[in-house]
Design a protein around this motif. Structure first.
Motif, short mmCIF file in Angstrom:
data_model
loop_
_atom_site.label_atom_id
_atom_site.label_comp_id
_atom_site.label_asym_id
_atom_site.label_seq_id
_atom_site.Cartn_x
_atom_site.Cartn_y
_atom_site.Cartn_z
N UNK A 126 0.78 -1.23 0.00
CA UNK A 126 0.00 0.00 0.00
C UNK A 126 0.82 1.28 0.00
N UNK A 127 2.11 1.20 -0.14
CA UNK A 127 2.94 2.41 -0.19
C UNK A 127 2.79 3.06 -1.56
N UNK A 128 2.97 4.37 -1.61
CA UNK A 128 2.92 5.05 -2.89
C UNK A 128 4.16 4.71 -3.71
N UNK A 129 4.11 4.99 -5.01
CA UNK A 129 5.26 4.69 -5.87
C UNK A 129 6.48 5.47 -5.43
N UNK A 130 6.26 6.72 -5.04
CA UNK A 130 7.37 7.57 -4.60
C UNK A 130 8.04 7.00 -3.35
N UNK A 131 7.23 6.62 -2.38
CA UNK A 131 7.77 6.07 -1.13
C UNK A 131 8.48 4.74 -1.38
N UNK A 132 7.91 3.89 -2.21
CA UNK A 132 8.51 2.59 -2.50
C UNK A 132 9.84 2.75 -3.22
N UNK A 133 9.89 3.68 -4.18
CA UNK A 133 11.13 3.93 -4.90
C UNK A 133 12.21 4.45 -3.97
N UNK A 134 11.85 5.42 -3.13
CA UNK A 134 12.83 6.00 -2.20
C UNK A 134 13.35 4.96 -1.21
N UNK A 135 12.45 4.15 -0.66
CA UNK A 135 12.87 3.12 0.30
C UNK A 135 13.77 2.09 -0.37
N UNK A 136 13.46 1.72 -1.59
CA UNK A 136 14.27 0.73 -2.31
C UNK A 136 15.65 1.28 -2.62
N UNK A 137 15.73 2.56 -3.00
CA UNK A 137 17.02 3.18 -3.28
C UNK A 137 17.88 3.26 -2.04
N UNK A 138 17.29 3.64 -0.92
CA UNK A 138 18.03 3.73 0.34
C UNK A 138 18.56 2.37 0.75
N UNK A 139 17.73 1.36 0.62
CA UNK A 139 18.14 0.00 0.99
C UNK A 139 19.26 -0.51 0.09
N UNK A 140 19.19 -0.20 -1.20
CA UNK A 140 20.25 -0.67 -2.10
C UNK A 140 21.57 0.02 -1.77
N UNK A 141 21.52 1.27 -1.32
CA UNK A 141 22.74 1.97 -0.91
C UNK A 141 23.37 1.29 0.29
N UNK A 142 22.57 0.88 1.25
CA UNK A 142 23.07 0.17 2.42
C UNK A 142 23.64 -1.18 2.06
N UNK A 143 23.03 -1.82 1.08
CA UNK A 143 23.51 -3.13 0.65
C UNK A 143 24.90 -3.00 0.03
N UNK A 144 25.13 -1.95 -0.77
CA UNK A 144 26.45 -1.73 -1.35
C UNK A 144 27.47 -1.43 -0.26
N UNK A 145 27.05 -0.68 0.77
CA UNK A 145 27.96 -0.34 1.87
C UNK A 145 28.43 -1.59 2.59
N UNK A 146 27.50 -2.49 2.93
CA UNK A 146 27.88 -3.71 3.64
C UNK A 146 28.66 -4.66 2.75
N UNK A 147 28.41 -4.62 1.46
CA UNK A 147 29.19 -5.44 0.53
C UNK A 147 30.65 -4.99 0.51
N UNK A 148 30.87 -3.68 0.56
CA UNK A 148 32.26 -3.19 0.57
C UNK A 148 32.95 -3.54 1.89
N UNK A 149 32.21 -3.52 2.99
CA UNK A 149 32.78 -3.92 4.28
C UNK A 149 33.16 -5.39 4.24
N UNK A 150 32.30 -6.21 3.63
CA UNK A 150 32.57 -7.65 3.53
C UNK A 150 33.85 -7.91 2.76
N UNK A 151 34.07 -7.18 1.67
CA UNK A 151 35.29 -7.40 0.89
C UNK A 151 36.53 -6.95 1.67
N UNK A 152 36.40 -5.89 2.47
CA UNK A 152 37.53 -5.43 3.28
C UNK A 152 37.85 -6.44 4.37
#
Length: 69
Positions: free
Chosen positions: A16-42
């Protein structure tokens, strides 16, 4: 536009989230995923360096203890 996690986006829209909210939440989550991926490689690099140091120190100790005096 940032990377959007498709499954999260679809789930948020279905919940039931709006498209704007869903897009923003997905983008924020993908940024965190990249952050933890870089920590894992380190961490993997640090484990490799630690293993090399342990083997090098063990070899040095073995050489010092087995050489004739």
């Amino acid at each position: 536009m940032a990377v959007v996690l498709g499954n999260l986006y679809i789930a948020l829209i279905a919940a039931g989230a709006s498209e704007e909210q869903a897009t923003e939440a997905s983008e924020v989550t993908s940024g965190g995923q990249r952050y933890f991926s870089s920590i894992d490689s380190k961490i993997s690099l640090m484990i490799g360096m630690t293993a090399f140091s342990i083997v090098f120190n063990f070899a040095t100790l073995l050489i010092l203890l087995t050489r004739p005096t």
